[in-house]
Design an enzyme around this catalytic site. Structure first.
Site, mmCIF file in Angstrom:
data_model
loop_
_atom_site.group_PDB
_atom_site.id
_atom_site.type_symbol
_atom_site.label_atom_id
_atom_site.label_comp_id
_atom_site.label_asym_id
_atom_site.label_seq_id
_atom_site.Cartn_x
_atom_site.Cartn_y
_atom_site.Cartn_z
ATOM 1 N N THR A 155 2.423 -1.991 -11.665
ATOM 2 C CA THR A 155 3.782 -1.511 -11.417
ATOM 3 C C THR A 155 4.502 -1.081 -12.695
ATOM 4 O OG1 THR A 155 3.914 -3.166 -9.643
ATOM 5 C CG2 THR A 155 5.872 -1.849 -10.081
ATOM 6 N N ARG A 194 -7.114 3.250 -5.781
ATOM 7 C CA ARG A 194 -6.266 2.442 -4.900
ATOM 8 C C ARG A 194 -5.787 3.306 -3.744
ATOM 9 N NH1 ARG A 194 -0.194 1.837 -5.228
ATOM 10 N NH2 ARG A 194 0.366 0.109 -3.856
ATOM 11 N N ARG A 248 12.601 -3.836 5.951
ATOM 12 C CA ARG A 248 13.343 -2.643 5.557
ATOM 13 C C ARG A 248 14.593 -2.469 6.424
ATOM 14 N NH1 ARG A 248 10.262 0.419 2.162
ATOM 15 N NH2 ARG A 248 8.021 -0.032 2.122
ATOM 16 N N LYS A 294 -1.696 -10.380 -3.910
ATOM 17 C CA LYS A 294 -0.631 -9.797 -4.724
ATOM 18 C C LYS A 294 0.452 -10.861 -4.951
ATOM 19 C CE LYS A 294 0.615 -5.544 -3.855
ATOM 20 N NZ LYS A 294 1.071 -4.336 -3.116
#
Length: 472
Positions: free
Chosen positions: A277, A35, A76, A219
């Site tokens: 994760t 990945r 963010r 995702k």
């Protein structure tokens, strides 16, 4: 090299693992797919990693796939003092776009913040460690009450699970990064923060028009994606259960059920499933996982995931190759305990490839009845091996193909091992090659039974129609 697990292992390459010796050990320990996290690094650094891994895997005679993980529209915080900003529960704090210079307001890198949030909605900071509640909107400032306090720092994530954001899922940066993936002929591309099938239209259009067509992975990390799962599955090749942001956006106690639901629905639709994760998060600093992590990995395998993914464990951890070896051991043990529950019931599946599925089911059933050691599938596109894999054969699955792309695809097909062969146009050549390659791969021995599947005419897409039983 014989596969260590049937469940495929995806490993993130980062500072801790971007080393020839470490990469070699990770491949030896069971890494199937690399990945590349495009939230970090540059095109130059990613190209260097691709070149290094390809060189090592070719030297080892192993096919390793590449997954590009596009960063997507992650919102963010802007620049804060180095020591961070402490938020105290019960106090009020203002949030505003970084383009607006309001004194004492937390800067957020999203211009439409004040237009899209609503009073009463939650805002989560730093992966959900801090929680705010919107109490009012004053001009272009969003006023929030601090529910759970703490210290926030520059560039920490901002999640708004109850807000209908209009930020595009496919950003300009993603578009540029995708072009690099197409140039490098990467095998899989994952798009972050997908909410609906509409979010996938642009990236899918670009891939469809490209000469090189990587498989597209969505995702699933937002509640809207869970709600729209069926329409998303209709337009992708696979999904990733991205439990990091999903666990921030949804109540934690719902994540186990949601994970099982995603895997089940994806398998019904004939799509690849990746569980990701914090699989072995403690191994970032420890040489052993916790008992809870061990059970979590095993349950994902038992649920039927095609692949497991390591992130920080191999990108930044102290023991990247050990983490891969540990993941492989847990997955292999779980496969042994659940060996196997063949899903022979057609009602479990919704698919347009009924003919190829029928051959896949028949091959698995026949292998079980005669105790075959290996199913050998000659495939031009990768469809047939996946249709066999969906029925979870107890024996090995060897995929012969003349196409390097299809061979690399098998790095994410449960139980499949790809081998490059010549383009064959007659049954005799397919059978002889199947005999030789199954023995060379260590999947069968003289005296064993193998099953060969292929299409007629040979080498043509979507023609799988042949089952042949052979004793070596």
């Amino acid at each position: 090299m014989k596969a260590i697990t049937k469940t495929k292992l995806i490993c993130t390459i980062g500072p801790a693992s971007n080393d020839p010796t470490v990469i070699r050990k990770m491949i030896e320990n069971g890494m199937n797919v690399v990945r590349l996290n495009f939230s970090h690094g540059t095109h130059e650094s990613h190209r260097a990693t691709i070149k290094l891994v390809r060189s090592i895997s070719q030297e080892m005679g192993v096919h390793v796939g590449f997954l590009q993980d596009l960063c997507g529209p992650k919102i963010r915080l802007g620049i804060l003092p180095e020591e961070g900003v402490r938020l105290i529960a019960g106090d009020y704090i203002a949030l505003a776009s970084t383009n607006k210079k309001y004194e004492n307001a937390l800067p957020v890198e999203y211009d439409n913040l004040h237009k899209e949030v609503n009073i009463g909605e939650r805002i989560l900071l730093a992966d959900g460690m801090l929680e705010l509640c919107v109490t009012s909107i004053e001009e272009e400032k969003v006023i929030c009450k601090v529910i759970t306090g703490g210290v926030v720092y520059t560039k920490k994530g901002v999640n708004m699970p109850q807000t209908d954001l209009h930020v595009p899922a496919f950003s300009e940066k993603d578009r540029i990064d995708l072009q690099m993936a197409l140039e490098e002929k990467l095998d899989f591309v994952a798009l972050s923060f997908v909410r609906s099938a509409k979010d996938l239209e642009e990236i899918k259009s670009i891939i469809d028009k490209s000469e090189h067509k990587p498989l597209l992975i969505a995702k699933i990390e937002k509640p809207q994606a869970v709600d729209n799962l069926e329409e998303i599955l209709d337009v992708v090749n696979g999904v990733m259960v991205a439990r990091g942001d999903l666990g921030v956006e949804m109540p934690l106690e719902e994540i186990p059920h949601v994970q099982k639901h995603i895997i089940k629905q994806a398998r019904k639709a004939g799509r690849i499933t990746i569980t990701a994760t914090q699989m072995l998060a403690s191994m970032v600093k420890s040489q052993r996982p916790t008992r809870g992590e061990t059970t979590d990995v095993a349950n994902a395998v038992i649920d039927g995931t095609d692949a497991l993914m390591l992130s920080d464990e191999t990108a930044n951890g102290d023991y990247p190759d050990t983490a891969v070896e540990t993941l492989a051991r847990i997955a292999s043990a779980a496969e042994g305990y659940s060996r196997y529950t063949p899903d022979f019931d057609y009602s479990l599946f919704r698919d347009n490839h009924a003919f190829t599925l029928a051959i896949g089911r028949a091959a698995c059933w026949l292998a079980k009845d005669v105790g075959a050691k290996c199913i050998v599938c000659y495939s031009a596109t990768g469809l047939a091996p996946y249709c066999i894999s969906r029925f979870r054969p107890e024996c090995e699955l060897l995929v012969l193909t003349f196409d390097e792309k299809v061979c690399n695809m098998t790095s994410l097909i449960w139980g499949a091992q790809g081998v490059i062969s010549e383009l064959m146009t007659d049954l005799e050549s397919v059978i002889e090659t199947a005999k030789i390659k199954s023995i060379e791969a260590g999947l069968a021995e003289h005296g064993d039974t193998i099953i060969v599947t292929a299409g007629m005419p040979f080498g043509k897409t979507g023609t799988t129609s042949l089952l042949h039983l052979i004793q070596l």
